[in-house]
Each structure stands twice: as structure tokens, then as C-alpha cells.
Scaffold this motif. Structure first.
Motif, PDB file in Angstrom:
ATOM      1  N   ALA A 105     -40.649  20.588  -7.553  1.00 51.06           N
ATOM      2  CA  ALA A 105     -40.460  22.001  -8.376  1.00 51.06           C
ATOM      3  C   ALA A 105     -40.142  23.163  -7.252  1.00 51.06           C
ATOM      4  O   ALA A 105     -39.932  24.238  -7.612  1.00 51.06           O
ATOM      5  N   LYS A 106     -39.736  22.621  -6.129  1.00 58.31           N
ATOM      6  CA  LYS A 106     -39.267  23.494  -5.125  1.00 58.31           C
ATOM      7  C   LYS A 106     -40.265  24.676  -4.687  1.00 58.31           C
ATOM      8  O   LYS A 106     -40.179  25.608  -4.191  1.00 58.31           O
ATOM      9  N   ARG A 107     -41.658  24.383  -5.129  1.00 60.69           N
ATOM     10  CA  ARG A 107     -42.580  25.206  -4.863  1.00 60.69           C
ATOM     11  C   ARG A 107     -43.891  24.501  -5.058  1.00 60.69           C
ATOM     12  O   ARG A 107     -44.080  23.385  -5.962  1.00 60.69           O
ATOM     13  N   ASN A 108     -45.160  24.770  -4.690  1.00 59.44           N
ATOM     14  CA  ASN A 108     -46.406  24.055  -4.755  1.00 59.44           C
ATOM     15  C   ASN A 108     -47.070  24.601  -5.991  1.00 59.44           C
ATOM     16  O   ASN A 108     -47.269  25.780  -6.179  1.00 59.44           O
ATOM     17  N   THR A 109     -47.124  23.657  -6.974  1.00 57.76           N
ATOM     18  CA  THR A 109     -47.678  24.050  -8.495  1.00 57.76           C
ATOM     19  C   THR A 109     -49.277  23.626  -8.361  1.00 57.76           C
ATOM     20  O   THR A 109     -49.833  23.682  -9.465  1.00 57.76           O
ATOM     21  N   GLY A 110     -49.838  23.675  -7.260  1.00 59.50           N
ATOM     22  CA  GLY A 110     -51.256  23.276  -7.423  1.00 59.50           C
ATOM     23  C   GLY A 110     -52.137  22.517  -6.316  1.00 59.50           C
ATOM     24  O   GLY A 110     -53.221  22.183  -6.099  1.00 59.50           O
ATOM     25  N   PRO A 124     -39.084  21.073  -0.485  1.00 57.09           N
ATOM     26  CA  PRO A 124     -39.561  22.381   0.155  1.00 57.09           C
ATOM     27  C   PRO A 124     -40.656  23.060  -1.053  1.00 57.09           C
ATOM     28  O   PRO A 124     -41.051  22.449  -2.135  1.00 57.09           O
ATOM     29  N   GLY A 125     -41.314  23.933  -0.364  1.00 56.35           N
ATOM     30  CA  GLY A 125     -42.371  24.427  -1.248  1.00 56.35           C
ATOM     31  C   GLY A 125     -43.809  24.153  -0.786  1.00 56.35           C
ATOM     32  O   GLY A 125     -44.621  24.763  -1.118  1.00 56.35           O
ATOM     33  N   PHE A 126     -43.870  23.291   0.275  1.00 56.20           N
ATOM     34  CA  PHE A 126     -45.091  23.149   1.020  1.00 56.20           C
ATOM     35  C   PHE A 126     -44.863  23.373   2.475  1.00 56.20           C
ATOM     36  O   PHE A 126     -43.976  23.388   3.118  1.00 56.20           O
ATOM     37  N   MET A 127     -46.201  23.680   3.029  1.00 56.47           N
ATOM     38  CA  MET A 127     -46.324  23.939   4.558  1.00 56.47           C
ATOM     39  C   MET A 127     -47.325  22.940   4.983  1.00 56.47           C
ATOM     40  O   MET A 127     -48.627  22.849   4.655  1.00 56.47           O
ATOM     41  N   ALA A 128     -46.754  21.884   6.137  1.00 58.14           N
ATOM     42  CA  ALA A 128     -47.730  20.921   6.690  1.00 58.14           C
ATOM     43  C   ALA A 128     -48.555  21.721   7.546  1.00 58.14           C
ATOM     44  O   ALA A 128     -48.537  22.836   8.199  1.00 58.14           O
ATOM     45  N   GLY A 129     -49.845  21.441   7.228  1.00 58.60           N
ATOM     46  CA  GLY A 129     -51.116  21.829   7.738  1.00 58.60           C
ATOM     47  C   GLY A 129     -51.842  23.150   6.989  1.00 58.60           C
ATOM     48  O   GLY A 129     -52.762  23.472   7.425  1.00 58.60           O
ATOM     49  N   GLU A 137     -38.685  15.462   4.138  1.00 61.15           N
ATOM     50  CA  GLU A 137     -37.367  16.027   3.838  1.00 61.15           C
ATOM     51  C   GLU A 137     -36.709  15.415   2.720  1.00 61.15           C
ATOM     52  O   GLU A 137     -36.789  14.023   2.557  1.00 61.15           O
ATOM     53  N   THR A 138     -36.422  16.210   1.618  1.00 60.22           N
ATOM     54  CA  THR A 138     -35.508  15.693   0.490  1.00 60.22           C
ATOM     55  C   THR A 138     -34.008  16.071   0.460  1.00 60.22           C
ATOM     56  O   THR A 138     -33.202  15.596  -0.197  1.00 60.22           O
ATOM     57  N   ILE A 148     -42.403  15.971   8.472  1.00 61.93           N
ATOM     58  CA  ILE A 148     -42.419  17.026   9.187  1.00 61.93           C
ATOM     59  C   ILE A 148     -43.909  17.254   9.183  1.00 61.93           C
ATOM     60  O   ILE A 148     -44.701  17.553   8.240  1.00 61.93           O
ATOM     61  N   TRP A 149     -44.557  17.336  10.364  1.00 61.59           N
ATOM     62  CA  TRP A 149     -45.990  17.978  10.575  1.00 61.59           C
ATOM     63  C   TRP A 149     -46.636  19.156  10.983  1.00 61.59           C
ATOM     64  O   TRP A 149     -47.521  19.590  10.898  1.00 61.59           O
ATOM     65  N   GLU A 150     -45.302  19.996  11.023  1.00 65.05           N
ATOM     66  CA  GLU A 150     -45.505  21.517  11.257  1.00 65.05           C
ATOM     67  C   GLU A 150     -44.417  22.123  10.751  1.00 65.05           C
ATOM     68  O   GLU A 150     -43.144  21.769  10.884  1.00 65.05           O
ATOM     69  N   GLY A 151     -44.695  23.221   9.861  1.00 69.01           N
ATOM     70  CA  GLY A 151     -43.807  23.934   8.872  1.00 69.01           C
ATOM     71  C   GLY A 151     -43.263  22.970   7.625  1.00 69.01           C
ATOM     72  O   GLY A 151     -44.082  22.486   7.002  1.00 69.01           O
ATOM     73  N   GLY A 152     -42.125  23.514   7.140  1.00 66.00           N
ATOM     74  CA  GLY A 152     -41.802  22.925   5.905  1.00 66.00           C
ATOM     75  C   GLY A 152     -40.422  22.271   5.883  1.00 66.00           C
ATOM     76  O   GLY A 152     -39.561  22.286   6.726  1.00 66.00           O
ATOM     77  N   ALA A 153     -40.032  21.804   4.611  1.00 65.31           N
ATOM     78  CA  ALA A 153     -38.835  21.377   4.553  1.00 65.31           C
ATOM     79  C   ALA A 153     -37.521  22.327   4.299  1.00 65.31           C
ATOM     80  O   ALA A 153     -37.844  23.617   4.238  1.00 65.31           O
ATOM     81  N   ILE A 154     -36.258  22.029   4.530  1.00 64.81           N
ATOM     82  CA  ILE A 154     -34.964  22.740   4.195  1.00 64.81           C
ATOM     83  C   ILE A 154     -35.124  23.631   3.137  1.00 64.81           C
ATOM     84  O   ILE A 154     -35.458  22.852   2.097  1.00 64.81           O
ATOM     85  N   PRO A 155     -35.124  24.946   2.946  1.00 66.65           N
ATOM     86  CA  PRO A 155     -34.972  25.608   1.645  1.00 66.65           C
ATOM     87  C   PRO A 155     -34.201  25.157   0.851  1.00 66.65           C
ATOM     88  O   PRO A 155     -32.983  24.636   1.289  1.00 66.65           O
ATOM     89  N   ASP A 156     -34.390  25.137  -0.559  1.00 71.39           N
ATOM     90  CA  ASP A 156     -33.605  24.637  -1.598  1.00 71.39           C
ATOM     91  C   ASP A 156     -32.485  25.589  -1.599  1.00 71.39           C
ATOM     92  O   ASP A 156     -32.600  26.619  -1.557  1.00 71.39           O
ATOM     93  N   THR A 157     -31.059  25.138  -1.752  1.00 67.45           N
ATOM     94  CA  THR A 157     -29.938  25.829  -1.744  1.00 67.45           C
ATOM     95  C   THR A 157     -29.303  26.051  -3.355  1.00 67.45           C
ATOM     96  O   THR A 157     -28.529  26.813  -3.709  1.00 67.45           O
TER      97      THR A 157
END
Length: 284
Positions: A105-110, A124-129, A137-138, A148-157
Motif C-alpha cells: 500500500a506504500k504505507r503501513n496499514t496496521g 516503502p511505508g515501513f521502518m525497520a526497528g 526492498e521492492t 534492510i535492518w535499519e531505516g526503510g525502503a526506497i520511497p515510491d516514485t
């Protein structure tokens, strides 16, 4: 030995590629979906079971289930159960050791990091930790499938990856709001400008949906799905390889490999943490 249970949120084509890899790797896999899936690559998605009761993806069957008892029966039979469960409430009764959010969904829905012992966010939409232990990464390219164990995936373009030299041009989008009806089947070859479907509007004539490039229809919405203007309704593959329409994509396989790695790696991290051995430095 009891198989480790994995619940995958979402049952679209990429989620199904993950499910297939985990199933073949010995995990007990179940999936959840929304009541009206909008998957376009229906021939390689277990979400199709919501409409038809069952769906095959390559050599594995997915079956629509209504309860945890049905779910467990299908897992025991070597199939992948699919439940209409938008909020993944089945977690409370089935109690999976792993939760994978592949809704895309490009964001965390719950999804929460406390949902299971291992929680993985796909895309994208999740933060590890923070809301999951690992992000996979998608985005097509060098990092596809990376854990990815720190941070998130590349933002959706908002720009699809290039296939056969085409990006945006290969997508089919609804030209108006209404009910979608296909005019061709997945796997058919079409020409640029050819009508591949219609949007049936309430107070107007049906609006045609036309292909913008020559190729094979790789994906098309289920007939009867309500669409909004600009919504993705299909996908034309310029490579014209019909068999690609009925097998899991390279992208889905790479992401599935990343999820498998994340599950196994997180188990090892937990073991090291319990034993007090810590992590190995790069210079060791």
C-alpha cells in the motif's frame, strides 16, 4: 517437527511470489486479503481465490477459507489458505511465528512489530526497528530484494520499472469511474490502440480502455470491479512472451528470496542475542 507458521498480509502477485518461495522452503503459509481484490496479474495471484474459491499459482493451490479450522486443514493438505481478513485478525487465533506485510500500500496499514516474533515489511511505508524487524526492498534495480535492518525502503516514485523498454506506457488505467469489464483475456496479444476493456458508467456509454503499446496482456482486473479514474486496470508486456503471464515474475522471486533471508537471519540474530555472542564485525 512442526513447520513454522507464516501469515502474509495481501495475496497479490508479489505476495504470492513470496508465498510460493516460503511454501517450497517448508513453511506453513496462510494469506489474508480484502473483500474485493484489485490484483491485475490474477493468473499468478492467490487473491483470485476470493472470487473463484481456489486459485493455482504455478504448482501450488490456494483455497478460500472461512475459519482457522479450515485454514489448518488446507495447510496440512499442502495448500495455501486465503482468508478475507483485512485487519489480519486471524493472528490472534492461528498465532503465526512470522508476519509478512506484502499489501504494498506504500504505507503501513496496521502492522506492528509486536504482531509476531518476526515481522517483515515489504516495500516503502515501513521502518525497520519501529513497526517491523526488517524491510525488504521492492524497487527494481541493484537493491531489489535487499534486507534492510535499519531505516526503510526506497520511497515510491509512482513510476513503474522498465520492461522491454517501456514504463508508464505498458500500464492500462481506467479512463473514468465505474465498473470494469474486460474485452480480452490475460495472455492475448494486442496492438497499440486496441480496446482491451470497458468502464461501464452509470449515466453514460461505456468508456473503452485501450492498450498504448503492442504486446501480451499480462494482467487485467477481474470483471465487475468498481474502479476510479486513473486506477490501474491492467498491464501489457512488450516482450510478447505468453508463458510469462502464467509464471511468477523475476521481481516476485527476488522479493520472495529477500523475505526468506530476513526470516532466517532474524532467527539467527535472536539466537545470538540469547546466547550473548552478539554480532560479527565486518573485519572479523
Amino acid at each position: 517437527m512442526r513447520r513454522k507458521k507464516v501469515l502474509i498480509r495481501g495475496a497479490g502477485d508479489l505476495a504470492s511470489g513470496i508465498a510460493l518461495r516460503l511454501h517450497h522452503s517448508g513453511f506453513a503459509v496462510a494469506m489474508t486479503e480484502i473483500p474485493v481484490p484489485t490484483t491485475v496479474r490474477r493468473t499468478v495471484a492467490f487473491s483470485t481465490a476470493v472470487y473463484l474459491g481456489s486459485a493455482w499459482v504455478e504448482d501450488v493451490a490456494g483455497v478460500l477459507c472461512q475459519s482457522v479450522e479450515e485454514l489448518e486443514g488446507q495447510v496440512a493438505a499442502g495448500r495455501i489458505p486465503v482468508l478475507v481478513d483485512e485487519q489480519a485478525g486471524i493472528c490472534q487465533t492461528w498465532k503465526p511465528q512470522v508476519v509478512v506485510d506484502a499489501i504494498l500500500a506504500k504505507r503501513n496499514t496496521g502492522t506492528r512489530i509486536t504482531d509476531a516474533g518476526t515481522v517483515i515489511g515489504v516495500g516503502p511505508g515501513f521502518m525497520a526497528g519501529v513497526d517491523c524487524h526488517c524491510v525488504v526492498e521492492t524497487r527494481r534495480g541493484h537493491s531489489l530484494g535487499r534486507c534492510i535492518w535499519e531505516g526503510g525502503a526506497i520511497p515510491d516514485t509512482g513510476i513503474p520499472g522498465m520492461i522491454g523498454g517501456y514504463g508508464m506506457e505498458r500500464l492500462l488505467r481506467a479512463p473514468a469511474e465505474g465498473v470494469f469489464q474486460g474485452a480480452v483475456k490475460i495472455g492475448e496479444r494486442v496492438e497499440a490502440g486496441q480496446v482491451v476493456g470497458y468502464v461501464d458508467c452509470r449515466e453514460a456509454e461505456p468508456v473503452p480502455v485501450a492498450a498504448r503499446i503492442r504486446g501480451v496482456v499480462r494482467g487485467l482486473l477481474q470483471d465487475g470491479v468498481v474502479v476510479t479514474e486513473g486506477m490501474k486496470a491492467g498491464d501489457v508486456d512488450p516482450r510478447c512472451q505468453r508463458d510469462h503471464c502464467f509464471t511468477v515474475s523475476d521481481k516476485a522471486r527476488a522479493i520472495g528470496g529477500g523475505v526468506l533471508e530476513a526470516i532466517l537471519d532474524h532467527e539467527e540474530r535472536k539466537k545470538r542475542s540469547r546466547s550473548g555472542t552478539g554480532t560479527i564485525s565486518r573485519g572479523s
